[in-house]
Design a protein around this motif. Structure first.
Motif, PDB file in Angstrom:
ATOM      1  N   ASN A  45      -2.121  19.312 -13.326  1.00 19.17           N
ATOM      2  CA  ASN A  45      -1.714  20.016 -12.103  1.00 19.17           C
ATOM      3  C   ASN A  45      -0.407  20.774 -12.245  1.00 19.17           C
ATOM      4  O   ASN A  45       0.072  21.377 -11.292  1.00 19.17           O
ATOM      5  CB  ASN A  45      -1.593  19.023 -10.945  1.00 19.17           C
ATOM      6  N   ARG A  46       0.198  20.722 -13.441  1.00 23.64           N
ATOM      7  CA  ARG A  46       1.430  21.477 -13.713  1.00 23.64           C
ATOM      8  C   ARG A  46       2.558  21.129 -12.739  1.00 23.64           C
ATOM      9  O   ARG A  46       3.171  21.993 -12.157  1.00 23.64           O
ATOM     10  CB  ARG A  46       1.155  22.993 -13.654  1.00 23.64           C
ATOM     11  N   VAL A  47       2.748  19.860 -12.520  1.00 22.55           N
ATOM     12  CA  VAL A  47       3.891  19.409 -11.705  1.00 22.55           C
ATOM     13  C   VAL A  47       4.612  18.323 -12.496  1.00 22.55           C
ATOM     14  O   VAL A  47       4.016  17.679 -13.355  1.00 22.55           O
ATOM     15  CB  VAL A  47       3.469  18.851 -10.324  1.00 22.55           C
ATOM     16  N   VAL A  48       5.906  18.122 -12.210  1.00 22.32           N
ATOM     17  CA  VAL A  48       6.659  17.142 -13.000  1.00 22.32           C
ATOM     18  C   VAL A  48       7.089  15.908 -12.220  1.00 22.32           C
ATOM     19  O   VAL A  48       7.364  14.857 -12.800  1.00 22.32           O
ATOM     20  CB  VAL A  48       7.905  17.779 -13.673  1.00 22.32           C
ATOM     21  N   SER A  49       7.195  16.051 -10.890  1.00 22.77           N
ATOM     22  CA  SER A  49       7.750  14.924 -10.143  1.00 22.77           C
ATOM     23  C   SER A  49       7.304  14.976  -8.695  1.00 22.77           C
ATOM     24  O   SER A  49       6.763  15.992  -8.236  1.00 22.77           O
ATOM     25  CB  SER A  49       9.280  14.977 -10.189  1.00 22.77           C
ATOM     26  N   VAL A  50       7.563  13.895  -7.988  1.00 23.01           N
ATOM     27  CA  VAL A  50       7.261  13.862  -6.560  1.00 23.01           C
ATOM     28  C   VAL A  50       8.060  14.956  -5.852  1.00 23.01           C
ATOM     29  O   VAL A  50       7.538  15.691  -5.011  1.00 23.01           O
ATOM     30  CB  VAL A  50       7.587  12.474  -5.958  1.00 23.01           C
ATOM     31  N   GLU A  51       9.326  15.075  -6.240  1.00 21.13           N
ATOM     32  CA  GLU A  51      10.170  16.111  -5.639  1.00 21.13           C
ATOM     33  C   GLU A  51       9.567  17.495  -5.865  1.00 21.13           C
ATOM     34  O   GLU A  51       9.526  18.338  -4.959  1.00 21.13           O
ATOM     35  CB  GLU A  51      11.584  16.050  -6.249  1.00 21.13           C
ATOM     36  N   PRO A  57       0.796  -1.237   0.000  1.00 24.48           N
ATOM     37  CA  PRO A  57       0.000   0.000   0.000  1.00 24.48           C
ATOM     38  C   PRO A  57       0.833   1.294   0.000  1.00 24.48           C
ATOM     39  O   PRO A  57       0.302   2.349  -0.295  1.00 24.48           O
ATOM     40  CB  PRO A  57      -0.823  -0.104   1.283  1.00 24.48           C
ATOM     41  N   HIS A  58       2.129   1.194   0.337  1.00 25.48           N
ATOM     42  CA  HIS A  58       2.937   2.416   0.395  1.00 25.48           C
ATOM     43  C   HIS A  58       4.173   2.287  -0.496  1.00 25.48           C
ATOM     44  O   HIS A  58       4.685   1.195  -0.703  1.00 25.48           O
ATOM     45  CB  HIS A  58       3.382   2.710   1.828  1.00 25.48           C
ATOM     46  N   ILE A  59       4.615   3.448  -0.976  1.00 27.31           N
ATOM     47  CA  ILE A  59       5.722   3.442  -1.927  1.00 27.31           C
ATOM     48  C   ILE A  59       6.840   4.371  -1.446  1.00 27.31           C
ATOM     49  O   ILE A  59       6.573   5.509  -1.041  1.00 27.31           O
ATOM     50  CB  ILE A  59       5.264   3.942  -3.328  1.00 27.31           C
ATOM     51  N   VAL A  60       8.063   3.861  -1.518  1.00 31.71           N
ATOM     52  CA  VAL A  60       9.249   4.708  -1.327  1.00 31.71           C
ATOM     53  C   VAL A  60       9.638   5.216  -2.708  1.00 31.71           C
ATOM     54  O   VAL A  60       9.736   4.428  -3.648  1.00 31.71           O
ATOM     55  CB  VAL A  60      10.431   3.884  -0.770  1.00 31.71           C
ATOM     56  N   VAL A  61       9.858   6.502  -2.830  1.00 31.04           N
ATOM     57  CA  VAL A  61      10.374   7.041  -4.089  1.00 31.04           C
ATOM     58  C   VAL A  61      11.745   7.625  -3.799  1.00 31.04           C
ATOM     59  O   VAL A  61      11.883   8.501  -2.942  1.00 31.04           O
ATOM     60  CB  VAL A  61       9.440   8.127  -4.667  1.00 31.04           C
ATOM     61  N   THR A  62      12.765   7.094  -4.463  1.00 35.14           N
ATOM     62  CA  THR A  62      14.115   7.597  -4.196  1.00 35.14           C
ATOM     63  C   THR A  62      14.908   7.631  -5.502  1.00 35.14           C
ATOM     64  O   THR A  62      14.354   7.412  -6.584  1.00 35.14           O
ATOM     65  CB  THR A  62      14.805   6.753  -3.097  1.00 35.14           C
ATOM     66  N   CYS A  63      16.198   7.923  -5.388  1.00 29.61           N
ATOM     67  CA  CYS A  63      17.019   8.077  -6.589  1.00 29.61           C
ATOM     68  C   CYS A  63      18.383   7.452  -6.321  1.00 29.61           C
ATOM     69  O   CYS A  63      18.648   6.965  -5.230  1.00 29.61           O
ATOM     70  CB  CYS A  63      17.193   9.553  -6.904  1.00 29.61           C
ATOM     71  N   VAL A  95      14.893  14.082   5.646  1.00 31.49           N
ATOM     72  CA  VAL A  95      15.843  15.204   5.706  1.00 31.49           C
ATOM     73  C   VAL A  95      16.944  14.896   6.707  1.00 31.49           C
ATOM     74  O   VAL A  95      16.746  14.152   7.664  1.00 31.49           O
ATOM     75  CB  VAL A  95      15.163  16.536   6.131  1.00 31.49           C
ATOM     76  N   ARG A  96      18.122  15.457   6.453  1.00 34.12           N
ATOM     77  CA  ARG A  96      19.153  15.441   7.483  1.00 34.12           C
ATOM     78  C   ARG A  96      19.632  16.857   7.683  1.00 34.12           C
ATOM     79  O   ARG A  96      20.034  17.513   6.721  1.00 34.12           O
ATOM     80  CB  ARG A  96      20.328  14.542   7.116  1.00 34.12           C
ATOM     81  N   ASP A  97      19.583  17.313   8.907  1.00 31.44           N
ATOM     82  CA  ASP A  97      19.909  18.700   9.245  1.00 31.44           C
ATOM     83  C   ASP A  97      19.210  19.669   8.297  1.00 31.44           C
ATOM     84  O   ASP A  97      19.805  20.618   7.801  1.00 31.44           O
ATOM     85  CB  ASP A  97      21.428  18.937   9.183  1.00 31.44           C
ATOM     86  N   GLY A  98      17.960  19.395   8.024  1.00 23.74           N
ATOM     87  CA  GLY A  98      17.173  20.298   7.184  1.00 23.74           C
ATOM     88  C   GLY A  98      17.363  20.111   5.694  1.00 23.74           C
ATOM     89  O   GLY A  98      16.602  20.642   4.894  1.00 23.74           O
ATOM     90  N   GLU A  99      18.399  19.330   5.300  1.00 26.48           N
ATOM     91  CA  GLU A  99      18.635  19.145   3.868  1.00 26.48           C
ATOM     92  C   GLU A  99      17.811  17.980   3.334  1.00 26.48           C
ATOM     93  O   GLU A  99      17.779  16.900   3.942  1.00 26.48           O
ATOM     94  CB  GLU A  99      20.132  18.868   3.625  1.00 26.48           C
ATOM     95  N   CYS A 100      17.152  18.211   2.202  1.00 26.70           N
ATOM     96  CA  CYS A 100      16.306  17.180   1.612  1.00 26.70           C
ATOM     97  C   CYS A 100      17.158  16.035   1.081  1.00 26.70           C
ATOM     98  O   CYS A 100      18.147  16.237   0.386  1.00 26.70           O
ATOM     99  CB  CYS A 100      15.485  17.775   0.483  1.00 26.70           C
ATOM    100  N   MET A 101      16.779  14.798   1.417  1.00 29.97           N
ATOM    101  CA  MET A 101      17.565  13.635   0.987  1.00 29.97           C
ATOM    102  C   MET A 101      17.039  12.999  -0.292  1.00 29.97           C
ATOM    103  O   MET A 101      17.541  11.971  -0.729  1.00 29.97           O
ATOM    104  CB  MET A 101      17.592  12.591   2.110  1.00 29.97           C
ATOM    105  N   LYS A 102      15.993  13.597  -0.857  1.00 24.71           N
ATOM    106  CA  LYS A 102      15.435  13.112  -2.127  1.00 24.71           C
ATOM    107  C   LYS A 102      14.901  11.681  -2.010  1.00 24.71           C
ATOM    108  O   LYS A 102      15.039  10.880  -2.926  1.00 24.71           O
ATOM    109  CB  LYS A 102      16.461  13.200  -3.259  1.00 24.71           C
ATOM    110  N   SER A 103      14.336  11.387  -0.836  1.00 24.11           N
ATOM    111  CA  SER A 103      13.644  10.119  -0.636  1.00 24.11           C
ATOM    112  C   SER A 103      12.297  10.429   0.003  1.00 24.11           C
ATOM    113  O   SER A 103      12.229  11.226   0.949  1.00 24.11           O
ATOM    114  CB  SER A 103      14.437   9.201   0.286  1.00 24.11           C
TER     115      SER A 103
END
Lengths: 388, 340
Positions: free
Chosen positions: B175-181, B116-122, B149-157
């Motif tokens: 909706n004019r969006v391109v990605s989960v990010e 039921p849930h998905i991890v989206v990462t790179c 996030v780590r120390d406020g920085e997005c980890m792209k996951s």
């Protein structure tokens, strides 16, 4: 399905002369060369020789071997047809029958061979370090029209009396086989690698099984019986590196041969790779404080100390100030700060305390075990450094 | 199993084009014996996720060759396992993670998955992220999407429900969006967002500078230990190389060395991939030498990144700088006196 040649790998031996190394694992499972186990060599030779059906006969401490070989994937022996089959002793209606001799072990697995109906059977042992193309030996066997072919290697005359020796005529036909003679007339030692015509093997194994005086051993019983039966027996002259690693000294020697450019033992050879079950470990880290000279080091190691002429298995940590000289260190061991060790085989997962000393000067090779560490008295005049 | 994972391997890493000329960005070598994607895949299997879709760009041969059916990650399964999903995306088209255009190419992956849930990462975010723990926090937060996030920085996951992700894929053009990010960065309404605070090793490889510096940082034993956790191994394609041989006359210090190498020269502050040869009297300093490179005798290399299969002929001198390491392209031959 009918096979040209099936290999039977005898891996049941304990190898008592390797002492503590074989208390919990069978000899073929003993680590070698910083990454391998002895059995990787015959198994990889089979794969590289395109022999895809291999029976592995186990008996003594089989768990690790069975787990290690698994489906045979590292050696590409996980085949739909054939592949690797583990053959431990089994029970029948009239009770369990332990393997009693090398020939008996094969005899008890005739059902396995019958299922494959091979033309030839290759008998191997799990005690030797060598790279060999068994198909070239089969070509020779066929050309010689022999009933059996025994692979032989020239050994120095002064050492010949330690081996089983083949006396041959000028056509490489075996005229006589003598086990460890005092006065050798040949220096062609049997390598424990045999090819038999399957039907002949069947016949002689059945006859041997009836013989109550037999020790059911290939070298002692089957080969002499076949010679006596006037079967055509050929000796295949193998040229290349081969070493029996049945003792602590010879195991150490074979490891050191990896560092000797003239030994003939080369593992950096993509044409004849030795396959192994690879643990997934990071690259080794060597630090600012390390000094490494002529050594063979595997993944996952951290080297901070001094290493000279040594073979170091995966996941070994040599701490700062430690000095390792002419040692074989097996996987997972830690050498504490300031420890100094010369000419030893260090058993797996050993935690060697800081400032431990083992620096014999008599040339002997020590098998360094948990017991050695526990008995170490820790001072300058301890039993191990007294010969300094 | 509540989680399936998506690795968006269509993302291009700006500044690493030189290393991605003959391969997908996701299969750029890193840390000696690995490819970038190994870290994402290992995190996924170390989090006990066994259904993974690798969405690849058109240039995917090297990536496919590397991961195969996922055997090294124990993902060659009858049920679930690894799905290699080539998309119509080209390298260079896509800079943000979880590209809907790429995911849209394989809606069936989502239709068929039972999780039921998905991890989206790179592939260019390297960490030891535990997605199970992240899922717990995500569910507790009640948010639609959680970003790590780590120390406020997005980890792209990111973690979100499969249902929501499929909704987003279906409506992204409108909706004019391109990605989960993109959705997360815009804090797009009506979704609700949460952050998962991660501590531990984390680097983003998003430029040549970060690639070089983060590689070199691994020479610090403490950093090495933070990335390579014994209880969470990093898996990669098995190569059956023998241990590395330090030959007579070699002098190697402060380096990361993979298996199968033959070392004769002087090596400092460098990273050596598998099966590298360094000849007599050659000096290698602050370099990244990739798989099967041969550096012949009497060479002098400083701040050099030599891609796979490079041969540096005897006597060559190649000096880069910390700011601008010299990148030698895959398979090139460099001769003495050649200008680079």
């Amino acid at each position: 399905m009918k096979k040209q040649m099936v290999a039977m790998l005898l891996a049941g031996g304990q190898g008592t002369r390797l002492k503590e190394l074989t208390y919990t694992v069978a000899k073929p499972a003993i680590p070698f060369g910083g990454k391998y186990r002895i059995i990787d060599f015959p198994l990889s030779n089979c794969t590289n020789s395109e022999i895809h059906t291999v029976g592995v006969l186990t008996q003594y401490q089989p768990h690790l071997l069975h787990q290690y070989i698994g489906l045979g994937t590292p050696w590409d022996l996980d085949r739909r047809d054939g592949g690797v089959t583990m053959l431990p002793p089994y029970a029948e209606a009239d009770g369990i029958k332990w393997y009693d001799g090398t020939a008996n072990a094969i005899f008890q697995n005739m059902k396995f061979l019958e299922a494959h109906q091979p033309e030839y059977v290759l008998i191997l042992s799990g005690d030797h370090i060598y790279k060999m193309n068994y198909m070239l030996m089969l070509d020779f066997h066929i050309k010689q029209q022999a009933a059996a072919t025994i692979s032989v290697i020239e050994v120095p005359w002064e050492e010949a009396s330690r081996f089983g020796l083949m006396e041959t005529d000028d056509q490489m036909q075996v005229t006589r086989f003598v086990e460890k003679p005092k006065d050798p007339k040949s220096n062609l030692a049997s390598m424990g690698v045999y090819i038999f015509n399957y039907q002949k093997l069947k016949e002689y194994l059945a006859r041997d099984a009836e013989n109550e005086d037999s020790s059911h051993d290939f070298g002692k019983d089957i080969i002499p019986a076949m010679l006596e039966g006037n079967e055509k027996m050929a000796a295949y002259p193998y040229k290349g590196y081969w070493k029996d690693v049945g003792t602590v000294d010879s195991l150490w020697d074979a490891n050191m041969d990896l560092l000797d450019l003239d030994s003939g033992l080369v593992l950096h050879d993509s044409a004849w790779r030795i396959f192994s079950s690879n643990p997934q470990l990071p690259p080794q880290v060597v630090t600012e404080t390390c000094e490494i000279e002529e050594s063979f080091i595997n993944e996952g190691c951290i080297i901070e100390g001094k290493v000279r002429k040594s073979v170091i298995s995966q996941d070994v940590h040599i701490k700062e100030g430690a000095e390792i000289d002419e040692c074989v260190i097996m996987a997972g061991s830690v050498v504490g700060k300031g420890a100094k060790i010369r000419r030893a085989i260090i058993t797996p997962d050993l935690d060697i305390p800081a400032n431990f000393k083992l620096q014999k000067n008599d040339g002997a090779i020590t098998l360094l075990t948990k017991e050695t560490i526990e008995n170490w008295e820790g001072s300058e005049d301890d039993a191990f450094s007294s010969s300094n | 199993m509540r989680l399936a994972a998506v690795i968006d391997a269509t993302v291009t890493i700006p500044g690493l084009k030189e290393l991605a000329m003959y391969r997908s960005s996701a299969s750029i070598p890193f840390a000696g014996r690995y490819r970038l994607i190994d870290f994402a895949l290992s995190n996924i299997v170390n989090s006990n996720i066994n259904s993974v879709g690798v969405f690849a760009s058109q240039q995917s041969v090297s990536l496919m060759d590397h991961i195969g059916k996922g055997k090294s990650w124990d993902l060659d399964r009858r049920r679930n396992g690894l799905y290699f999903l080539p998309t119509s995306q080209r390298e260079g088209d896509q800079l943000s993670v979880g590209s809907f255009a790429a995911l849209e190419d394989h809606l069936n992956f989502f239709n068929k998955s039972t999780q039921p849930h998905i991890v989206v990462t790179c592939a260019f975010s390297i960490s030891q992220l535990d997605y199970n723990d992240m899922l717990e926090k995500h569910l507790a937060s009640g948010a639609d999407i959680t970003e790590a996030v780590r120390d406020g920085e997005c980890m792209k996951s990111y973690i979100l429900s499969k249902e929501l992700l499929m909704q987003m894929i279906k409506g992204f053009r409108e909706n004019r969006v391109v990605s989960v990010e993109d959705v997360v960065n815009l804090k797009k309404k009506p979704y609700t967002f949460a952050q998962y605070e991660y501590e531990g090793y984390f680097v983003l490889i998003n430029s040549m500078e970060s690639y070089f510096n983060e590689s070199m940082a691994l020479l610090n034993e403490i950093t090495w230990r933070q990335l390579f956790l014994p209880e969470r191994p990093t898996y990669t394609k098995v190569k059956d190389e023998p241990p590395t041989k330090y030959m007579k006359g070699s002098n190697v210090k402060r380096s990361l060395v993979a298996n199968g190498s033959l070392l004769e020269g002087e090596i400092r502050d460098s990273i050596l991939s598998r099966a590298v040869e360094i000849g007599k009297n050659s000096k290698i300093e602050k370099c990244i030498i990739m798989q099967k490179c041969v550096i012949e005798e009497n060479c002098d290399l400083l701040y050099v990144i030599a891609d796979k299969d490079v041969r540096i002929k005897a006597g060559s001198v190649v000096h880069g700088t910390k700011e601008k390491p010299v990148v030698i392209r895959k398979g090139s031959i460099v001769s003495e006196g050649e200008e680079l």
